[in-house]
Design a protein around this motif. Structure first.
Motif, mmCIF file in Angstrom:
data_model
loop_
_atom_site.group_PDB
_atom_site.id
_atom_site.type_symbol
_atom_site.label_atom_id
_atom_site.label_comp_id
_atom_site.label_asym_id
_atom_site.label_seq_id
_atom_site.Cartn_x
_atom_site.Cartn_y
_atom_site.Cartn_z
ATOM 1 N N ASP A 65 -10.625 -4.346 6.452
ATOM 2 C CA ASP A 65 -9.244 -4.888 6.758
ATOM 3 C C ASP A 65 -9.171 -6.008 7.580
ATOM 4 N N HIS A 100 -9.173 2.481 0.036
ATOM 5 C CA HIS A 100 -8.946 3.691 -0.493
ATOM 6 C C HIS A 100 -9.722 4.360 -0.807
ATOM 7 N N SER A 118 0.005 -4.821 3.965
ATOM 8 C CA SER A 118 0.736 -5.009 2.670
ATOM 9 C C SER A 118 1.064 -6.338 3.247
ATOM 10 N N SER A 135 -3.628 0.267 -2.986
ATOM 11 C CA SER A 135 -3.561 0.659 -1.089
ATOM 12 C C SER A 135 -5.045 -1.053 -0.694
ATOM 13 N N ALA A 136 -4.488 -0.590 0.102
ATOM 14 C CA ALA A 136 -6.093 -1.863 1.359
ATOM 15 C C ALA A 136 -7.142 -1.601 1.649
ATOM 16 N N TYR A 139 -2.278 0.870 4.777
ATOM 17 C CA TYR A 139 -1.672 0.802 4.334
ATOM 18 C C TYR A 139 -1.118 -0.758 4.199
ATOM 19 N N HIS A 172 -7.343 1.111 -6.922
ATOM 20 C CA HIS A 172 -5.953 1.135 -5.612
ATOM 21 C C HIS A 172 -6.334 -0.631 -5.422
ATOM 22 N N SER A 189 0.928 -1.353 -0.316
ATOM 23 C CA SER A 189 -0.305 -0.017 -0.045
ATOM 24 C C SER A 189 1.102 1.218 -0.012
#
Length: 265
Positions: free
Chosen positions: A192, A172, A259, A169-170, A257, A226, A11
């Protein structure tokens, strides 16, 4: 420089990361070669959220220009350069792989450099800018399954020493989404958590159908560009790969963020 069994989704967040030295996501990227991926790749392919085209397109240049695809930021940000070499050889290889897998519209762009979805994370991951980089576009009018198949077509690159990185981006959310300064917004936390659980449990088909399976999809991704780089990295890793969360932090309690590393079995 041999093969690699790992692909990544990072991200990249706001380009302000270039100035904010204490940002946790920047520190994560700066530790890349020490803690995440110590082997120097032969070349890097970045699938960036900031290049949207009707058909998959890869850039083919001798030297990458730095694209400042943002406005209204401090003047210093427009002075950063990431002059990584391109790789016409890799660009042609990518085009051939995509076309042989049925992506007949795969195109080559001989002018485009690297947008901030590519150069911002790379300037911390590989600051010397001495590794050839190609960038591949996303087709945000299509879906997650399409981008997963795109990644599957690119899987042979791993055996050729090419590091495949999806940069998006996880979460956006749209610019009008209210920030949450008291922790993480519940809708963002739920999305998330779903993403991490689905990936680490191997529920890749569910992730591929994110448009209907993910909680709070339209809040987390008002537009999907994203998120789809994640599907390309996941597809390139393979159906039997293992997913691992390698970083998470937040901006304003709404932008994750998150990743991930995908390791092929």
């Amino acid at each position: 420089m041999g093969s690699t069994q790992e692909t990544f989704f990072v991200s990249h967040g706001t380009p302000m990361m270039t100035l904010e030295e204490a940002k946790p996501a920047r520190k994560f990227l700066e530790s890349w070669r020490e803690k995440v991926c110590s082997n120097k790749p032969r070349a890097i392919l970045v699938i960036s959220a900031h290049w949207e085209t009707e058909e998959p397109t890869v850039n083919d240049v001798e030297r990458n220009e730095t694209i400042y695809d943002f406005y209204g930021f401090p003047e210093r940000m427009y002075k950063f350069k990431y002059p990584a070499p391109g790789s016409p050889e890799l660009a042609k290889r990518i085009q051939d792989l995509l076309r042989s897998s049925g992506f007949q519209g795969a195109n080559i762009d001989k002018k485009r450099g690297l947008d901030h979805g590519a150069w911002v994370p790379l300037m911390f991951m590989y600051p010397e800018a001495d590794i050839p980089v190609c960038q591949l576009s996303v087709q945000s009018h299509l879906d997650g399954t399409y981008h997963y198949k795109l990644g599957q077509a690119l899987a042979p690159l791993k055996e050729e020493g090419v590091l495949i990185v999806g940069s998006g981006s996880a979460t956006h959310p749209s610019n009008g989404t209210p920030p949450c300064y008291d922790g993480v917004a519940p809708w963002a936390a739920e999305f998330d958590h779903w993403l991490e659980t689905a990936l680490t449990s191997g529920r890749y088909e569910e992730v591929n159908q994110c448009e209907t399976k993910a909680p709070n999809w339209k809040l987390a991704h008002r537009w999907a560009e994203h998120f789809y780089p994640l599907h390309v990295a996941l597809g390139a890793a393979g159906a039997n790969s293992k997913a691992e969360l390698i970083h998470n932090s937040w901006d304003d309690g709404i932008m994750s963020y998150g990743s991930y590393k995908f390791t092929s079995s």
